[in-house]
Write a protein that holds these residues in place. Structure first.
Motif, mmCIF file in Angstrom:
data_model
loop_
_atom_site.group_PDB
_atom_site.id
_atom_site.type_symbol
_atom_site.label_atom_id
_atom_site.label_comp_id
_atom_site.label_asym_id
_atom_site.label_seq_id
_atom_site.Cartn_x
_atom_site.Cartn_y
_atom_site.Cartn_z
ATOM 1 N N ALA A 187 -3.801 7.757 -26.856
ATOM 2 C CA ALA A 187 -3.036 7.158 -25.735
ATOM 3 C C ALA A 187 -3.782 6.038 -24.998
ATOM 4 C CB ALA A 187 -1.861 7.670 -24.963
ATOM 5 N N LEU A 188 -5.033 6.614 -24.634
ATOM 6 C CA LEU A 188 -5.979 5.662 -23.753
ATOM 7 C C LEU A 188 -6.762 4.768 -24.593
ATOM 8 C CD1 LEU A 188 -7.688 8.686 -21.709
ATOM 9 C CD2 LEU A 188 -6.002 7.263 -20.835
ATOM 10 N N THR A 189 -6.875 5.020 -25.785
ATOM 11 C CA THR A 189 -7.611 3.802 -26.829
ATOM 12 C C THR A 189 -6.837 3.041 -27.399
ATOM 13 O OG1 THR A 189 -9.139 5.867 -27.357
ATOM 14 C CG2 THR A 189 -9.183 3.911 -28.594
ATOM 15 N N ALA A 190 -5.554 3.267 -27.582
ATOM 16 C CA ALA A 190 -4.732 2.289 -28.285
ATOM 17 C C ALA A 190 -3.036 2.570 -27.703
ATOM 18 C CB ALA A 190 -4.510 2.311 -29.728
ATOM 19 N N ASP A 191 -2.951 2.193 -26.634
ATOM 20 C CA ASP A 191 -1.444 2.607 -25.776
ATOM 21 C C ASP A 191 -0.471 1.801 -26.515
ATOM 22 O OD1 ASP A 191 -2.147 0.085 -24.902
ATOM 23 O OD2 ASP A 191 -1.981 0.448 -22.859
ATOM 24 N N ASP A 192 -0.781 0.875 -27.386
ATOM 25 C CA ASP A 192 0.585 0.157 -28.080
ATOM 26 C C ASP A 192 0.901 0.900 -29.315
ATOM 27 O OD1 ASP A 192 -1.936 -0.810 -28.762
ATOM 28 O OD2 ASP A 192 -1.117 -2.527 -29.572
ATOM 29 N N VAL A 193 -0.023 1.642 -29.749
ATOM 30 C CA VAL A 193 0.278 2.369 -31.103
ATOM 31 C C VAL A 193 0.641 3.664 -30.818
ATOM 32 C CG1 VAL A 193 -0.990 3.136 -33.301
ATOM 33 C CG2 VAL A 193 -1.589 0.866 -32.105
ATOM 34 N N PHE A 194 0.166 4.565 -29.801
ATOM 35 C CA PHE A 194 0.019 5.964 -29.647
ATOM 36 C C PHE A 194 0.644 6.115 -28.138
ATOM 37 C CE2 PHE A 194 -3.487 5.653 -32.252
ATOM 38 C CZ PHE A 194 -3.081 6.228 -33.412
ATOM 39 N N ASP A 195 1.409 7.204 -27.679
ATOM 40 C CA ASP A 195 1.964 7.409 -26.582
ATOM 41 C C ASP A 195 1.877 9.094 -26.272
ATOM 42 O OD1 ASP A 195 2.937 7.405 -23.850
ATOM 43 O OD2 ASP A 195 4.681 6.577 -24.476
ATOM 44 N N GLN A 196 2.326 9.683 -25.484
ATOM 45 C CA GLN A 196 2.537 11.161 -25.159
ATOM 46 C C GLN A 196 3.719 11.430 -24.579
ATOM 47 O OE1 GLN A 196 -1.361 11.453 -23.078
ATOM 48 N NE2 GLN A 196 -1.330 13.216 -24.085
ATOM 49 N N ARG A 197 4.396 12.580 -25.191
ATOM 50 C CA ARG A 197 5.609 12.960 -24.779
ATOM 51 C C ARG A 197 5.585 13.616 -23.204
ATOM 52 N NH1 ARG A 197 7.365 16.603 -29.795
ATOM 53 N NH2 ARG A 197 6.004 18.154 -28.803
ATOM 54 N N ASP A 198 6.393 13.331 -22.486
ATOM 55 C CA ASP A 198 6.393 13.496 -21.181
ATOM 56 C C ASP A 198 6.398 15.229 -21.044
ATOM 57 O OD1 ASP A 198 6.344 10.768 -20.241
ATOM 58 O OD2 ASP A 198 8.653 10.485 -20.024
ATOM 59 N N SER A 199 7.173 15.678 -21.748
ATOM 60 C CA SER A 199 7.287 17.127 -21.631
ATOM 61 C C SER A 199 6.251 18.235 -21.808
ATOM 62 C CB SER A 199 8.476 17.469 -22.665
ATOM 63 O OG SER A 199 8.289 17.441 -24.041
ATOM 64 N N ASP A 200 5.246 17.763 -22.917
ATOM 65 C CA ASP A 200 3.968 18.465 -23.095
ATOM 66 C C ASP A 200 2.927 17.580 -23.509
ATOM 67 O OD1 ASP A 200 4.698 17.639 -25.637
ATOM 68 O OD2 ASP A 200 5.406 19.447 -26.336
ATOM 69 N N GLY A 201 3.017 16.491 -23.683
ATOM 70 C CA GLY A 201 1.860 15.599 -23.815
ATOM 71 C C GLY A 201 1.615 15.329 -25.416
ATOM 72 N N VAL A 202 2.401 15.866 -26.147
ATOM 73 C CA VAL A 202 1.874 15.788 -27.655
ATOM 74 C C VAL A 202 2.113 14.494 -28.021
ATOM 75 C CG1 VAL A 202 2.944 16.521 -29.904
ATOM 76 C CG2 VAL A 202 2.525 18.298 -28.031
ATOM 77 N N VAL A 203 1.068 13.862 -28.846
ATOM 78 C CA VAL A 203 1.038 12.562 -29.436
ATOM 79 C C VAL A 203 2.513 12.017 -30.008
ATOM 80 C CG1 VAL A 203 0.451 12.952 -31.567
ATOM 81 C CG2 VAL A 203 -0.285 10.746 -30.830
ATOM 82 N N GLU A 204 2.985 10.720 -29.568
ATOM 83 C CA GLU A 204 4.167 10.021 -30.167
ATOM 84 C C GLU A 204 3.481 8.949 -30.891
ATOM 85 O OE1 GLU A 204 6.953 9.578 -27.056
ATOM 86 O OE2 GLU A 204 8.046 11.399 -27.946
ATOM 87 N N LEU A 205 3.690 8.545 -31.984
ATOM 88 C CA LEU A 205 3.633 7.456 -32.598
ATOM 89 C C LEU A 205 4.414 6.266 -32.352
ATOM 90 C CD1 LEU A 205 1.477 6.081 -34.858
ATOM 91 C CD2 LEU A 205 2.777 6.965 -36.607
ATOM 92 N N LEU A 206 3.781 5.250 -31.895
ATOM 93 C CA LEU A 206 4.857 3.975 -31.684
ATOM 94 C C LEU A 206 4.581 2.810 -32.506
ATOM 95 C CD1 LEU A 206 3.750 3.155 -27.902
ATOM 96 C CD2 LEU A 206 5.736 4.681 -28.687
ATOM 97 N N ASP A 207 3.739 2.802 -33.470
ATOM 98 C CA ASP A 207 3.589 1.819 -34.653
ATOM 99 C C ASP A 207 2.877 2.356 -35.596
ATOM 100 O OD1 ASP A 207 3.407 -0.482 -35.911
ATOM 101 O OD2 ASP A 207 2.427 -1.802 -34.248
ATOM 102 N N ALA A 208 3.516 2.792 -36.862
ATOM 103 C CA ALA A 208 2.837 3.126 -37.889
ATOM 104 C C ALA A 208 1.942 2.198 -38.875
ATOM 105 C CB ALA A 208 3.919 3.924 -38.719
ATOM 106 N N ASP A 209 2.348 1.000 -38.361
ATOM 107 C CA ASP A 209 1.856 -0.282 -39.304
ATOM 108 C C ASP A 209 1.277 -1.080 -38.381
ATOM 109 O OD1 ASP A 209 0.857 -2.007 -41.118
ATOM 110 O OD2 ASP A 209 2.982 -2.479 -41.570
ATOM 111 N N PRO A 210 0.180 -0.805 -37.477
ATOM 112 C CA PRO A 210 -0.305 -1.717 -36.447
ATOM 113 C C PRO A 210 -0.869 -2.967 -37.150
ATOM 114 C CG PRO A 210 -1.810 0.066 -36.570
ATOM 115 C CD PRO A 210 -0.665 0.164 -37.507
#
Length: 64
Positions: free
Chosen positions: A17-40
């Protein structure tokens, strides 16, 4: 480029998320990765590759 993440393997370090915040994020509840853009867009490929390379859990897969 196609990107996928393994949420089960993720250790919530947040490097992706720090490296590519428009592609990856983290769940608020536990910080696990969330994919925002599978085809950046091509302009983000370098950052996505860096995020995958620096993931301590190797939870990011990049297919080109």
């Amino acid at each position: 480029m196609q990107v996928s993440v393994d949420q089960e393997a993720c250790v919530s370090s947040g490097q992706c998320a720090l490296t590519a915040d428009d592609v990856f994020d983290q769940r608020d509840s536990d910080g696990v990765v969330e994919l925002l853009d599978a085809d950046p867009p091509q302009g983000r490929w370098r950052d996505v590759r860096d995020a995958a390379a620096h993931c301590p859990a190797m939870a990011i897969t990049v297919r080109e």
